[in-house]
Every structure is written in C-alpha cells, then in structure tokens.
Design a protein around this motif. Sequence first.
Motif, PDB file in Angstrom:
ATOM      1  N   GLN A 278      47.520  41.831  44.921  1.00 34.41           N
ATOM      2  CA  GLN A 278      47.019  40.452  44.897  1.00 34.41           C
ATOM      3  C   GLN A 278      46.580  39.996  46.281  1.00 34.41           C
ATOM      4  O   GLN A 278      45.578  39.281  46.420  1.00 34.41           O
ATOM      5  N   GLN A 283      44.242  36.895  45.688  1.00 31.84           N
ATOM      6  CA  GLN A 283      44.823  36.187  44.558  1.00 31.84           C
ATOM      7  C   GLN A 283      46.195  35.609  44.927  1.00 31.84           C
ATOM      8  O   GLN A 283      46.760  35.935  45.969  1.00 31.84           O
ATOM      9  N   SER A 292      43.690  37.067  36.023  1.00 29.52           N
ATOM     10  CA  SER A 292      42.877  37.417  37.187  1.00 29.52           C
ATOM     11  C   SER A 292      43.234  38.800  37.722  1.00 29.52           C
ATOM     12  O   SER A 292      42.349  39.566  38.131  1.00 29.52           O
TER      13      SER A 292
END
Length: 539
Positions: A278, A283, A292
């Motif tokens: 991430q 993210q 996502s």
Amino acid sequence: MLKKIVLPTLLLALAVACQQGQKRPKGEGINRDTTHYTKEEYIAEAMDSNLVVAFLDHHAEFAPYRESILDFYRKRDFHFAWIDSAGLTEQAGGFMNMMRQDEATGIRDSSLDKSAALRLYDSLSAEGSELNRKDLLYRITEISLTGQFFDYAQKTWGGMTSDNSKDLEWFIPRKKINVESLLDSVIRYPKTAIATNEPVNRQYKLLRDELQRLAKLAKDNPVLDSIRIEKKKTYKSGDSSNVIAAVKKRLQMYGDFKDSDTTSRFTPQLDSALRNFQARFGQKEDGVIRESTVASLNRPLEHYMQQILLNMERIRWVPVEVNTDYLLVNIPEFRLHAYEDGKLAWSCNVVVGTQGNSTVIFSKDLKYVVFSPYWNVPPGILRKEVLPGIRKSGKAYLARHNMEMSGSGNSISIRQKPGPSNSLGKVKFLFPNEYNIYLHDTPSKGLFNETKRSFSHGCIRVSEPKKLAEWVLRKDSSWTTAKIDAAMNANKEKYVTVKEKIPVFIGYFTAWVDSQGRLNFRDDVYGHDKKLAALLFGK
C-alpha cells in the motif's frame, strides 16, 4: 565481399564522391585538428575526410549531428574510432549489443532506425578476417557507427524533442547532452563500459532494472495476468478466505510478501506485506484488503511496465545529478522532498491543485520566505467566489474573512490580512514565476490526512511549514527556531530574502524507486501519462 552488402548504390556513390575529390564548404572535412590526441592514441589508419562528408550527404537521418560528427573526427585527425588493428573494437561490440537489447530503454521512436548500422557491423564481423581497413566496408561501417551513436545517444538518454515535452505541459528546462564528449570518453578508455558513462539520472537506471525484473516475472509466469483476484468483502487480520491465499501469492511474486505461506489465513506477516504494498502504491497503509488494493494487484504487468517506460522518458529530461540543496514536489505523490547536497534529508505531505486547477510542472529558484503573509485574492477566485459573497453579504463578508478591499468598479482588489485564518497560513515560500504558484502553510490541516490530495487552486500547501522555514533558513544563524516561531505568529507581514540558491522543482512522476529501494506507482492525477503514452505507444 562488398557485393553482399545491402546498400551497393550508396557505396558506389560514396566511392565516386571520394574519387572526384569534391570541393566542400570551408569548415567541413578538409579542416583538421590534431591537438586533442597524441599519435600514440591514434589507430594507425586514417580516413579521407571527404568520405565522412560524402557519407553525411547521403544520410539525412544524421543531419542534426552533422557538425558534431565532423568535429569529432577533426579532433582525432580522421583516424578510426571503432576499428583497430584487430578489427572491430570491444566498444563497437558493446554498443551493438546495447542497441539490440534496447527494449529495456523504452525507446519507441520510429526515426531511430538501427538496421543499417547493425547490418554493416554484422557483415564486417563475418568478413573482417578477409578485409583490411583500406576496404570501403571498413570505412562505411566506422562512420555509420559514429552517426548511429549520436542518434541513439540523443534519443535514448535525451528523450523526445523539447517541443513535445512542452506540449505535455512540462516546463522544467531540459538537460543538454554532450554526445561528442561522451563518445570520445567511450572510445578513449576501452576498459570503461558504455553503461557507466550514460548521461542519465540515477532514477533512470533504477527504473530500467525494475522494468527488466517485471519483464522476467511476466515471462516466468505467463498466466499471471489471466488470473484475477475476486473480492466480495473487506478482509483484515484474523480472517480466512481463498481471496487471502490469492493475495499472498500475488504479493510473493511482487516481492512484498517474503513468507512462503500460501494458506487462506490472514496472518501478521500478510498485514506487514500489505502495508508495504500500500505504501508503494500511495494507498492507505492499514493492512486491509480492500477494493483499491485488489484493483492494483489485478492490473496486468504490462500496465506497470508501460508506466515505468513513461517515467523513464520523463527522467531522460531531468539533470543527470543535482549535488546542491533543492526542493522537489512530486505532484502524483502529493509529497515534498528536501535534499541536502543531493541527498534526501526529509519529506512531508502536500496538497496540490485539482484537475481543473492543475499545478504546473516547472522549476525556479526560491527567493523569499514570507512570514505572516497577506493573501492577495487571485482574479479567478475573486470573480467566482469573493465578489458573489460580497454582493450577498456586503461588508460582513469581508469582516468574516478578515479581508480588506481597495479600488472600485472593474479595478477592485481584495487581500486577506495576516492571522490564524489566513488562507496561506503563517508562512509562504516564493520562487517567482509566471504561473503565480508558490508553497504555503494553510489553516485547513485535515486535508493532509487524505490519501489523494489534489484540492487547491494550483498552489502547493505544505503540511510542515515551520520545518520547511527552518530548513530554508538553517544556514542563517540569525534565524533561530524561536525567531521563526515569533515571525509566523506576529500577524505582521515580513519578507526574508533567501541568501543561497535553492532550486525548486515541481515534477510529475508516477513511477520511481524510493530511498528504500522500493518500486512505487501512483495514479495519473492530471492525465499526463495518457498524453505521453499516445506519443510513445500510439495509445
């Protein structure tokens, strides 16, 4: 042997040109310069200078480099560069191998035709033992390799033309490559590989390595892109699901998950791997499998490989190395990075312009730190927001926003006075430019916690303005932390001139390798990748 070459007409034309001894404009092949090399450095044989000129007359593709090629040969008194007493040199073979393997460079330029040089090289390699340097094939191959080096170097390490980059809204000055000096270095020092002389920023080489890694991953796992992870809910630590097992396998391939575990149980190790993934993709770093994250895992490897190629092209345009202090704002990353002597010192979050009010890609030098600044309301905000508010509420609007107005009719100007509610916060940083963009504080701190931070009218809001002020003024002993804090809260505007040059680069990179050696990707917030892809890939 020459009848085997694919270009007999050209060779005949060149031979005739040499035999006739055509007169050339002053300053072309006939003027020699023997001051740059010693006799010991020359290869024994030299070429007729008119042959070089005739070759260039018949090869329009090398026209942009004509004078540089002639100058290169003048400085070595027209002696061979790529051929020695044993035939083709090691440098010639290295250059040919580089051209054959240039998929990793991302070149998609139809004007870069390497076939002729490669054919000549292969022909000479096959027949070299039966030819000597007086044969025309040797000489044509020699000049062809030099012309090809100039063309290849400019397009591989310099990138597309500056006009194209401006069409892509890139206004950072482009680097300039001294190809003649580069070629001279490659030829003069046989033990130095071409790769060590590449005039490109270190990021280019890091991305090229990552591109090769992904290409190998795709080759070793041909069905990878056809296997999609189906997710119907959110998963976190302690959960079990076949989706979790699939995520583990994908993260193992990408290198985020080092454990060999492929069970369906959500483990602490997976939590750490997800947070790393991430972070690399910009993210929310919470170790949760959500839409996502799965979307990023499901994207084809080709998507990421093309994204790397796009950013390799951009990195061709930037300075090879910056060894000074400077600031870099990477728009898609929503981060500001401060560098000291070319090394990363610290970073912080920023807010950039919305897609409709995009932050411009450019560079200027930081000139002023302005404490407790006024905010002069820009014309667009004045017309769309402030004047309608005044028409509705009158002077109460001005008082509520701590503003003052001057002028009348069509010449009204409004500014917001210094104070805690000022839209620029307690300090701004000016690098004067035609776009009216600068760095500044803000009273709206909550937006810095958002994952995607494109909310401004174009200027750049900094999450750690005091730290930035301290960093900019750190070499001025009169500006202590206490003095900076007092100036930020004085409610009286004060300009401070920055004594030492600090370049500010507002860049746009959606793929890069970070200081921890991790390959990062970000979304194309302004659509610049899409425009560049249309030029590079025809998409």
